[in-house]
Design a protein around this motif. Structure first.
Motif, PDB file in Angstrom:
ATOM      1  N   THR A  81     -61.778 -10.798  17.636  1.00  0.00           N
ATOM      2  CA  THR A  81     -60.727 -11.813  17.604  1.00  0.00           C
ATOM      3  C   THR A  81     -60.641 -12.562  18.925  1.00  0.00           C
ATOM      4  O   THR A  81     -60.552 -13.795  18.954  1.00  0.00           O
ATOM      5  CB  THR A  81     -59.363 -11.159  17.292  1.00  0.00           C
ATOM      6  N   VAL A  82     -60.664 -11.829  20.021  1.00  0.00           N
ATOM      7  CA  VAL A  82     -60.619 -12.464  21.344  1.00  0.00           C
ATOM      8  C   VAL A  82     -61.837 -13.370  21.539  1.00  0.00           C
ATOM      9  O   VAL A  82     -61.727 -14.486  22.061  1.00  0.00           O
ATOM     10  CB  VAL A  82     -60.520 -11.392  22.454  1.00  0.00           C
ATOM     11  N   GLY A  83     -62.992 -12.906  21.101  1.00  0.00           N
ATOM     12  CA  GLY A  83     -64.205 -13.722  21.229  1.00  0.00           C
ATOM     13  C   GLY A  83     -64.124 -15.007  20.431  1.00  0.00           C
ATOM     14  O   GLY A  83     -64.482 -16.091  20.920  1.00  0.00           O
ATOM     15  N   VAL A  84     -63.647 -14.928  19.194  1.00  0.00           N
ATOM     16  CA  VAL A  84     -63.537 -16.127  18.345  1.00  0.00           C
ATOM     17  C   VAL A  84     -62.501 -17.091  18.911  1.00  0.00           C
ATOM     18  O   VAL A  84     -62.731 -18.302  18.964  1.00  0.00           O
ATOM     19  CB  VAL A  84     -63.199 -15.723  16.888  1.00  0.00           C
ATOM     20  N   ILE A  85     -61.355 -16.580  19.354  1.00  0.00           N
ATOM     21  CA  ILE A  85     -60.324 -17.462  19.925  1.00  0.00           C
ATOM     22  C   ILE A  85     -60.837 -18.125  21.198  1.00  0.00           C
ATOM     23  O   ILE A  85     -60.634 -19.320  21.414  1.00  0.00           O
ATOM     24  CB  ILE A  85     -59.023 -16.662  20.193  1.00  0.00           C
ATOM     25  N   GLY A  86     -61.530 -17.345  22.031  1.00  0.00           N
ATOM     26  CA  GLY A  86     -62.085 -17.923  23.257  1.00  0.00           C
ATOM     27  C   GLY A  86     -63.112 -19.001  22.971  1.00  0.00           C
ATOM     28  O   GLY A  86     -63.129 -20.056  23.617  1.00  0.00           O
ATOM     29  N   ALA A  87     -63.961 -18.765  21.987  1.00  0.00           N
ATOM     30  CA  ALA A  87     -64.967 -19.770  21.626  1.00  0.00           C
ATOM     31  C   ALA A  87     -64.310 -21.023  21.068  1.00  0.00           C
ATOM     32  O   ALA A  87     -64.718 -22.150  21.377  1.00  0.00           O
ATOM     33  CB  ALA A  87     -65.952 -19.191  20.616  1.00  0.00           C
ATOM     34  N   THR A  88     -63.273 -20.846  20.262  1.00  0.00           N
ATOM     35  CA  THR A  88     -62.579 -21.998  19.677  1.00  0.00           C
ATOM     36  C   THR A  88     -61.915 -22.842  20.753  1.00  0.00           C
ATOM     37  O   THR A  88     -62.012 -24.078  20.748  1.00  0.00           O
ATOM     38  CB  THR A  88     -61.517 -21.508  18.666  1.00  0.00           C
ATOM     39  N   VAL A  89     -61.236 -22.182  21.683  1.00  0.00           N
ATOM     40  CA  VAL A  89     -60.578 -22.907  22.775  1.00  0.00           C
ATOM     41  C   VAL A  89     -61.616 -23.610  23.641  1.00  0.00           C
ATOM     42  O   VAL A  89     -61.421 -24.764  24.055  1.00  0.00           O
ATOM     43  CB  VAL A  89     -59.700 -21.942  23.612  1.00  0.00           C
ATOM     44  N   GLY A  90     -62.724 -22.946  23.914  1.00  0.00           N
ATOM     45  CA  GLY A  90     -63.783 -23.553  24.723  1.00  0.00           C
ATOM     46  C   GLY A  90     -64.387 -24.772  24.059  1.00  0.00           C
ATOM     47  O   GLY A  90     -64.609 -25.804  24.703  1.00  0.00           O
ATOM     48  N   ILE A  91     -64.642 -24.683  22.765  1.00  0.00           N
ATOM     49  CA  ILE A  91     -65.208 -25.829  22.036  1.00  0.00           C
ATOM     50  C   ILE A  91     -64.208 -26.980  22.000  1.00  0.00           C
ATOM     51  O   ILE A  91     -64.572 -28.146  22.152  1.00  0.00           O
ATOM     52  CB  ILE A  91     -65.636 -25.404  20.620  1.00  0.00           C
ATOM     53  N   SER A  92     -62.927 -26.664  21.816  1.00  0.00           N
ATOM     54  CA  SER A  92     -61.900 -27.709  21.801  1.00  0.00           C
ATOM     55  C   SER A  92     -61.811 -28.404  23.151  1.00  0.00           C
ATOM     56  O   SER A  92     -61.707 -29.633  23.226  1.00  0.00           O
ATOM     57  CB  SER A  92     -60.552 -27.084  21.431  1.00  0.00           C
ATOM     58  N   ALA A  93     -61.847 -27.633  24.223  1.00  0.00           N
ATOM     59  CA  ALA A  93     -61.789 -28.230  25.564  1.00  0.00           C
ATOM     60  C   ALA A  93     -63.009 -29.103  25.834  1.00  0.00           C
ATOM     61  O   ALA A  93     -62.892 -30.202  26.391  1.00  0.00           O
ATOM     62  CB  ALA A  93     -61.684 -27.128  26.616  1.00  0.00           C
ATOM     63  N   ALA A  94     -64.175 -28.632  25.411  1.00  0.00           N
ATOM     64  CA  ALA A  94     -65.393 -29.425  25.597  1.00  0.00           C
ATOM     65  C   ALA A  94     -65.321 -30.715  24.790  1.00  0.00           C
ATOM     66  O   ALA A  94     -65.717 -31.784  25.263  1.00  0.00           O
ATOM     67  CB  ALA A  94     -66.617 -28.604  25.195  1.00  0.00           C
ATOM     68  N   SER A  95     -64.812 -30.627  23.576  1.00  0.00           N
ATOM     69  CA  SER A  95     -64.684 -31.819  22.729  1.00  0.00           C
ATOM     70  C   SER A  95     -63.754 -32.848  23.366  1.00  0.00           C
ATOM     71  O   SER A  95     -64.065 -34.044  23.398  1.00  0.00           O
ATOM     72  CB  SER A  95     -64.158 -31.408  21.358  1.00  0.00           C
ATOM     73  N   THR A  96     -62.624 -32.393  23.874  1.00  0.00           N
ATOM     74  CA  THR A  96     -61.675 -33.305  24.528  1.00  0.00           C
ATOM     75  C   THR A  96     -62.289 -33.946  25.770  1.00  0.00           C
ATOM     76  O   THR A  96     -62.143 -35.153  25.987  1.00  0.00           O
ATOM     77  CB  THR A  96     -60.393 -32.541  24.906  1.00  0.00           C
TER      78      THR A  96
END
Length: 136
Positions: A25-40
């Protein structure tokens, strides 16, 4: 077979299922936040780049030349102000949107009934006959 049974019963280094779920769960949330930040960040950079390209001034002027009996014409181009061209562009977009909305509104209206069309055609025929009588 005894070796396989020993591996099956060995609990050294075992990761509990709850720990595995938590780590996943921590890994998936971290990846999601990272991808969102990169997209922005990528989107912000592309917006800045588009503003930089739009702000380039492409105006030029070439002076003509005259000597003896030969001459060359001068040439120039003055680029429209960026704010004015953006306002013009937005105005064109608004006009296009209004035209599309008008077409949609026309499609929403119910088509005329055949009896209404027949009445209009008969009225046109009567009017044409009246005009022929008046001309004669």
């Amino acid at each position: 077979m005894k070796l396989l049974t020993n591996f099956w019963r060995d609990e050294a280094g075992l990761v509990m299922s709850a720990e595995l779920v938590l780590l996943g769960t921590v890994g998936v949330i971290g990846a999601t936040v990272g991808i969102s930040a990169a997209s922005t960040a990528i989107n912000d950079e592309l917006v800045e780049f588009s503003h930089a390209i739009r702000s380039l001034d492409q105006s030029y002027e070439v002076q003509g030349h005259t000597s003896c009996r030969a001459w060359t014409a001068s040439s120039s181009y003055r680029q429209q102000d960026v704010d004015k061209s953006l306002a013009d562009l937005c105005g064109q977009i608004d006009r296009a949107n209004r035209a599309v909305e008008k077409k949609r509104e026309m499609k929403r209206k119910a088509p005329p009934k055949s009896s209404d069309l027949r009445k209009k055609m008969e009225a046109k025929k009567r009017k044409a006959k009246q005009q022929k009588k008046n001309e004669a």
